[in-house]
Motif scaffolding. Structure first.
Motif, PDB file in Angstrom:
ATOM      1  N   ALA A 151     -37.675 -49.037   7.169  1.00  0.00           N
ATOM      2  CA  ALA A 151     -37.399 -47.465   6.821  1.00  0.00           C
ATOM      3  C   ALA A 151     -37.884 -46.629   5.954  1.00  0.00           C
ATOM      4  N   GLU A 152     -37.326 -47.454   5.243  1.00  0.00           N
ATOM      5  CA  GLU A 152     -37.026 -46.481   3.117  1.00  0.00           C
ATOM      6  C   GLU A 152     -38.553 -46.783   2.437  1.00  0.00           C
ATOM      7  N   TRP A 153     -39.199 -47.699   3.299  1.00  0.00           N
ATOM      8  CA  TRP A 153     -40.090 -48.358   2.090  1.00  0.00           C
ATOM      9  C   TRP A 153     -41.972 -47.638   3.223  1.00  0.00           C
ATOM     10  N   GLU A 154     -41.687 -46.658   4.532  1.00  0.00           N
ATOM     11  CA  GLU A 154     -42.536 -46.027   5.164  1.00  0.00           C
ATOM     12  C   GLU A 154     -43.283 -45.532   4.726  1.00  0.00           C
ATOM     13  N   THR A 155     -42.480 -44.586   3.261  1.00  0.00           N
ATOM     14  CA  THR A 155     -43.628 -43.626   2.597  1.00  0.00           C
ATOM     15  C   THR A 155     -44.106 -44.462   1.353  1.00  0.00           C
ATOM     16  N   LEU A 156     -44.244 -45.100   1.407  1.00  0.00           N
ATOM     17  CA  LEU A 156     -45.061 -46.518   0.324  1.00  0.00           C
ATOM     18  C   LEU A 156     -46.474 -47.001   2.171  1.00  0.00           C
ATOM     19  N   HIS A 157     -45.868 -47.408   2.543  1.00  0.00           N
ATOM     20  CA  HIS A 157     -46.965 -47.843   3.550  1.00  0.00           C
ATOM     21  C   HIS A 157     -47.562 -46.851   3.983  1.00  0.00           C
ATOM     22  N   LYS A 158     -47.767 -45.485   4.052  1.00  0.00           N
ATOM     23  CA  LYS A 158     -48.169 -44.504   4.652  1.00  0.00           C
ATOM     24  C   LYS A 158     -49.192 -43.816   3.329  1.00  0.00           C
ATOM     25  N   ALA A 159     -48.649 -43.718   2.314  1.00  0.00           N
ATOM     26  CA  ALA A 159     -49.269 -44.146   1.143  1.00  0.00           C
ATOM     27  C   ALA A 159     -50.831 -44.633   0.695  1.00  0.00           C
ATOM     28  N   LEU A 160     -50.014 -46.064   1.154  1.00  0.00           N
ATOM     29  CA  LEU A 160     -51.528 -46.811   1.176  1.00  0.00           C
ATOM     30  C   LEU A 160     -52.335 -46.721   1.885  1.00  0.00           C
TER      31      LEU A 160
END
Length: 252
Positions: free
Chosen positions: A127-136
């Motif tokens: 969950a806390e890494w979803e921002t990075l996934h979306k940014a990529l």
């Protein structure tokens, strides 16, 4: 765990920005940097990631190689509108550079920096890494750049990837010192560890068809190799691919 080399991503962000601005001699000077990054990411990628990368590169003009691999293209069209009066412009995400496919498709190995591992989407800790996934996904370079830390990727909550804060005493530094711990534990570590590590990245079978003939030799060889890889698919053996690429190199 997803494996995403943050150093290569940072390099890709830099070269993708340079692709839009550099011209003439400056562009030619940086071309070798682009080729080196492509080759490194291609060598470490899975077969599926390589095929997807080559499929995307084939759609671009061969004259644009190798810069086409790092090019982030804005989609055509400015947005959508409604039929009831008000027109609302919906911004569209930029198309990510083709090279990002290779970086996000890195094959797993024992010597990967723990700081380059982040939880897969859908996993309990993702969950806390979803921002990075979306940014990529959207090639949101400001967010991507803010997420790159010296010890690993940094999540939206400030967690650094590769750290184990709960049960282990060396959790905060488990990423970088992994290479230092190995030589210190066994007395004969320094002589044996390098000899064990050297052959792995230099397997003769892989070096023959991953080498600059496929990537750094030029656009014609890359596109021809990509067609062979993509069309043969998973059913052909790696030996057959090596033979085909060897024939490509022998042709004048």
């Amino acid at each position: 765990m997803a494996i995403i080399d943050r150093h290569r991503v940072a390099r890709l962000v830099e070269l993708s920005a340079a692709e839009r601005t550099l011209k003439g001699p400056e562009r030619l000077l940086r071309e070798e940097d682009v080729k080196l990054l492509i080759k490194a990411a291609y060598d470490d990628a899975t077969d599926a990631a390589r095929a997807e990368f080559m499929a995307r590169v084939q759609k671009m003009p061969t004259s644009a190689w190798p810069w086409s691999a790092v090019q982030a293209m804005a989609p055509r069209g400015g947005g959508g509108g409604g039929s009831l009066g008000t027109v609302v412009a919906v911004p569209k995400a930029a198309l990510t550079p083709a090279l990002l496919v290779l970086i996000r498709g890195q094959a797993d190995s024992a010597d990967i920096d723990p700081g380059n591992r982040i939880p897969d989407r859908g996993s309990p800790d993702a969950a806390e890494w979803e921002t990075l996934h979306k940014a990529l996904d959207a090639w949101d370079t400001p967010t991507i750049t803010r997420s790159i830390g010296p010890q690993g990727w940094i999540s939206m909550l400030g967690t650094t990837s590769g750290q184990v804060p709960k049960d282990t005493g060396n959790g905060a530094t488990s990423g970088a010192p992994a290479k230092d711990v190995t030589p210190d534990v066994p007395a004969g570590g320094p002589p044996s560890a390098p000899s064990d590590n050297v052959p792995a990245p230099q397997t003769p079978a892989s070096m023959t068809w991953h080498h600059p003939a496929v990537i750094a030799a030029g656009a014609a060889v890359v596109v021809a190799a990509g067609v062979a890889i993509y069309s043969l698919g998973q059913s052909r053996s790696r030996r057959e691919l090596e033979e085909m690429l060897a024939q490509q190199e022998e042709q004048p």
